[in-house]
Design a protein around this motif. Structure first.
Motif, short mmCIF file in Angstrom:
data_model
loop_
_atom_site.label_atom_id
_atom_site.label_comp_id
_atom_site.label_asym_id
_atom_site.label_seq_id
_atom_site.Cartn_x
_atom_site.Cartn_y
_atom_site.Cartn_z
N ILE A 43 13.03 -66.96 -54.97
CA ILE A 43 14.08 -67.87 -54.49
C ILE A 43 13.82 -68.19 -53.02
N GLN A 44 13.66 -69.46 -52.72
CA GLN A 44 13.37 -69.88 -51.35
C GLN A 44 14.60 -70.45 -50.64
N ASP A 45 15.63 -70.83 -51.42
CA ASP A 45 16.84 -71.36 -50.80
C ASP A 45 17.90 -70.26 -50.75
N SER A 46 19.17 -70.62 -50.78
CA SER A 46 20.23 -69.62 -50.67
C SER A 46 20.56 -68.96 -52.00
N ARG A 66 20.05 -63.81 -55.41
CA ARG A 66 19.87 -64.24 -54.03
C ARG A 66 18.43 -64.02 -53.57
N PRO A 67 18.01 -64.70 -52.48
CA PRO A 67 16.64 -64.54 -52.00
C PRO A 67 16.39 -63.13 -51.45
N ILE A 91 26.35 -72.03 -47.97
CA ILE A 91 25.49 -73.20 -47.82
C ILE A 91 25.27 -73.86 -49.18
N PRO A 140 23.34 -76.35 -52.11
CA PRO A 140 21.95 -76.41 -52.59
C PRO A 140 21.06 -77.36 -51.80
N ASP A 141 21.64 -78.42 -51.23
CA ASP A 141 20.84 -79.37 -50.45
C ASP A 141 20.79 -78.98 -48.97
N ASP A 142 21.12 -77.70 -48.69
CA ASP A 142 21.06 -77.13 -47.33
C ASP A 142 22.10 -77.70 -46.37
#
Length: 268
Positions: free
Chosen positions: A90-93, A99-100, A158, A160-162
């Protein structure tokens, strides 16, 4: 009189640097450092690899302590098993309960920072806790956390689109936080997926999101400047004046602490 020295806790991570391999870095996001420097403090970065028994010696050299954000607090410190799977893929939140890897608890860091907190509290050194730091204060005081906050009307994490969402924080009138922030309602940015479930013993909850989640805690001791905030004032202190008021009040409290410590004998 020199500027006050503010100890800032730090993160530890394996990061790709100038080669294909990863190196271990101790790091602090610059906005924490900037908020201290721009309000008249001297930042001192504290590595979490220091042993807990040395926490009191570090605090002896400080005029204030800033506990920053970072990894989740190990739920074993509040008597629960970890319900979250932390994944390197996982590279995002991530999503609830997945979770990452960067969010995975670091038990030794928690242990050291709890010792650091209690050493600072014993000497009544001004303390600010932000996000993880706020949660750590609550856990240190015997409280517990939601491992995943239930999603209701308020966005706390946060997207998904940051995109980092903002939401209102409502403060109790005549609280210390009300005096510090100079308002009973202000906006904060949220990038957390955990929060306070049960309040710690020696804390007062004085700020809340509209869904009832505790957003600000403070000490019941009027002689101790201690404020924990779930949001990230270091990110938005140039956008919302209330957030910079936290840092300016914190630095002034550190100046006052240093002055008092030079004119009276404090507890060892």
């Amino acid at each position: 009189m020199r500027k006050p020295i503010i100890g800032i806790t730090s993160n530890l991570d394996s990061i790709a640097a100038t080669s294909a391999s990863h190196d271990e870095f101790v790091f602090v996001r610059s906005n924490y450092v900037n908020a201290i420097c721009e309000n008249g403090g001297i930042p001192l970065i504290i590595s979490s690899k220091i042993e807990s028994e040395d926490a009191a010696h570090i605090v002896d050299s400080l005029d204030g302590l800033l506990l920053i954000g970072g990894q989740d607090v190990d739920p074993r410190f509040y008597g629960e098993e970890c319900l979250i799977e932390y994944c390197s893929s996982i590279q995002d939140s991530g999503v609830p309960y997945k979770r990452p890897l960067r969010d995975k608890p670091n038990h030794l860091r928690d242990e050291f920072e709890i010792a650091l907190y209690f050493a600072a509290k014993k000497r009544k050194i001004p303390i600010v806790g932000i996000c993880r730091g706020y949660q750590l204060i609550n856990v240190a005081e015997g409280g517990s956390l939601f491992q995943e906050i239930e999603i209701n009307d308020v966005l706390h994490t946060i997207l998904p689109d940051d995109i980092i969402p903002d939401h209102e924080v409502l403060l109790q009138e005549n609280s210390h936080a009300h005096q510090v922030f100079g308002a009973t309602c202000f906006m904060t940015c949220s990038i957390h997926h955990q929060g306070i479930k049960h309040l710690g013993h020696d804390l007062i909850a004085t700020g809340f999101a509209k869904d009832g989640l505790i957003e600000i805690v403070e000490s019941p001791d009027p002689e101790h400047f201690l404020i924990g905030i779930q949001g990230h004032p270091e990110r938005s202190c140039k956008q919302f004046y209330e957030h910079n008021s936290l840092f300016s009040s914190f630095i002034q409290a550190c100046i006052d602490f240093r002055y008092r410590s030079q004119h009276q004998k404090l507890p060892a």
